[in-house]
Design a protein around this motif. Structure first.
Motif, short mmCIF file in Angstrom:
data_model
loop_
_atom_site.label_atom_id
_atom_site.label_comp_id
_atom_site.label_asym_id
_atom_site.label_seq_id
_atom_site.Cartn_x
_atom_site.Cartn_y
_atom_site.Cartn_z
N THR A 114 13.37 5.97 -7.18
CA THR A 114 12.08 5.64 -7.81
C THR A 114 12.10 6.05 -9.28
OG1 THR A 114 11.01 5.97 -5.69
CG2 THR A 114 9.57 5.97 -7.62
N THR A 120 11.43 22.01 -2.10
CA THR A 120 11.07 20.71 -2.72
C THR A 120 9.55 20.60 -2.81
OG1 THR A 120 10.71 19.30 -0.77
CG2 THR A 120 13.01 19.70 -1.39
N ALA A 170 20.95 4.90 -3.32
CA ALA A 170 22.11 5.71 -2.93
C ALA A 170 23.17 4.91 -2.16
CB ALA A 170 21.65 6.89 -2.07
N LYS A 180 9.77 9.07 -10.64
CA LYS A 180 10.23 10.41 -10.21
C LYS A 180 11.53 10.75 -10.94
CE LYS A 180 8.40 10.12 -5.54
NZ LYS A 180 8.67 10.31 -4.13
N GLY A 187 17.71 11.03 -2.43
CA GLY A 187 16.25 11.06 -2.43
C GLY A 187 15.76 12.37 -3.03
N GLU A 234 18.06 9.56 -7.09
CA GLU A 234 16.68 9.18 -6.81
C GLU A 234 16.48 7.73 -7.23
OE1 GLU A 234 13.99 10.32 -5.15
OE2 GLU A 234 13.16 8.41 -5.80
N LEU A 280 16.46 15.62 2.09
CA LEU A 280 15.30 16.51 2.21
C LEU A 280 14.00 15.71 2.24
CD1 LEU A 280 16.56 19.22 -0.33
CD2 LEU A 280 17.00 19.06 2.13
C1 LIG Z 1 9.35 11.67 0.53
S1 LIG Z 1 10.30 11.69 -0.90
C2 LIG Z 1 11.00 13.32 -0.92
C3 LIG Z 1 11.46 13.74 -2.28
C4 LIG Z 1 12.08 15.13 -2.35
N1 LIG Z 1 13.30 15.20 -1.55
C5 LIG Z 1 11.09 16.18 -1.86
O1 LIG Z 1 11.27 16.68 -0.73
O2 LIG Z 1 10.16 16.51 -2.61
C6 LIG Z 1 11.71 10.69 -0.45
C7 LIG Z 1 12.44 10.17 -1.68
O3 LIG Z 1 13.63 9.51 -1.29
C8 LIG Z 1 13.83 8.45 -2.21
N2 LIG Z 1 14.75 7.50 -1.57
C9 LIG Z 1 14.57 6.86 -0.40
N3 LIG Z 1 15.61 6.05 -0.13
C10 LIG Z 1 16.48 6.19 -1.16
C11 LIG Z 1 17.74 5.60 -1.47
N4 LIG Z 1 18.29 4.68 -0.67
N5 LIG Z 1 18.38 5.99 -2.60
C12 LIG Z 1 17.81 6.91 -3.43
N6 LIG Z 1 16.60 7.49 -3.20
C13 LIG Z 1 15.95 7.13 -2.08
C14 LIG Z 1 12.45 7.91 -2.47
O4 LIG Z 1 12.38 7.19 -3.69
C15 LIG Z 1 11.61 9.18 -2.50
O5 LIG Z 1 11.47 9.68 -3.81
#
Ligand SMILES: C[S@@+](CC[C@H](N)C(=O)[O-])C[C@H]1O[C@@H](n2cnc3c(N)ncnc32)[C@H](O)[C@@H]1O
Length: 206
Positions: free
Chosen positions: A59, A173, A85, A62, A34, A57, A104
């Motif tokens: 999305t 982040t 992931a 992003k 993520g 990631e 994070l």
């Molecule tokens: C709230 S954002 C935080 C992004 C970054 N870590 C930050 O703190 O700025 C959570 C991120 O986790 C990603 N995410 C959630 N589940 C995921 C998965 N199974 N595999 C990859 N990315 C994932 C989402 O797409 C999102 O961009």
């Protein structure tokens, strides 16, 4: 919380992600799940040239920003990956391959507790990919999520745990910067995998 362990993770059921390329796993290998637009991933790779980071990631928008910036930086110790992931980890990582994991600000769906990382049966598989003494850092601004995560670790996974509050001037982040600028508290759980820790997936590899 027994249900987390009772709902067994079934890695054999997960298909290889689209356009999957098996990464070369390095000696000092870290994983970020993520990664968002990759701020932490790029800072970590720049600050730690002897460590290697795979940052995933899901999305697309992003990831595109992350991928573009990291290409400009040309860091040879950073691999950005666009994927979910869970299947990616299953297909890419052998047991005991990671020195550290970063989760994070995962911001779980408030109503769906089974989507939170430590509540997922996948978490046991993730632990099996960590070396003995490897660390996992989870940070969040949601105090209830932090408490629940700490309790699930204590009751189910039993990794060594250190709790702390994120310093107000931390800027790892985009979400961390946003929450701290709003005056919110952020919380960090640092988990360490003990030596001789056993999981059901210790022999499982593709
Ligand atoms: C709230 S954002 C935080 C992004 C970054 N870590 C930050 O703190 O700025 C959570 C991120 O986790 C990603 N995410 C959630 N589940 C995921 C998965 N199974 N595999 C990859 N990315 C994932 C989402 O797409 C999102 O961009």
């Amino acid at each position: 919380m027994n249900t987390t362990k009772e709902r067994k993770f079934k890695p054999e059921k997960l298909f290889e992600p689209r356009d999957f390329k098996r990464p070369e796993i390095q000696d000092k290998q870290y994983l970020e799940i993520g990664a968002g637009k990759g701020m932490h991933a790029m800072q970590f790779a720049e600050a730690n040239p002897s460590k290697h980071l795979i940052a995933i990631e899901r999305t697309r928008a992003k990831f595109d920003v992350f991928s573009e910036r990291s290409r400009e930086l040309a860091l040879n110790n950073l691999l950005p990956v666009h994927a979910d992931a869970i299947p990616w980890v299953v297909h890419a990582l052998p047991p005991e391959s990671l020195e550290g994991v970063f989760l994070l600000y995962p911001n779980p769906e408030p109503k769906n507790s089974s989507q939170r990382w430590l509540n997922m049966p996948f978490f046991e598989f993730l632990i099996s990919r960590m070396k003995p003494n490897a660390t996992l850092v989870l940070v969040t601004n949601i105090v209830d999520y932090f408490k629940e995560t700490t309790e699930v670790n204590r009751d189910v996974w039993k990794l060594k745990a250190e709790e702390s509050e994120v310093p107000k001037d931390s800027a790892r982040t985009h979400f961390e910067i946003k929450y701290l600028a709003r005056g919110e508290n952020c919380y960090q759980l640092l988990l360490t995998k003990p030596h001789n820790y056993k999981t059901s997936f210790d022999e499982w590899a593709i």
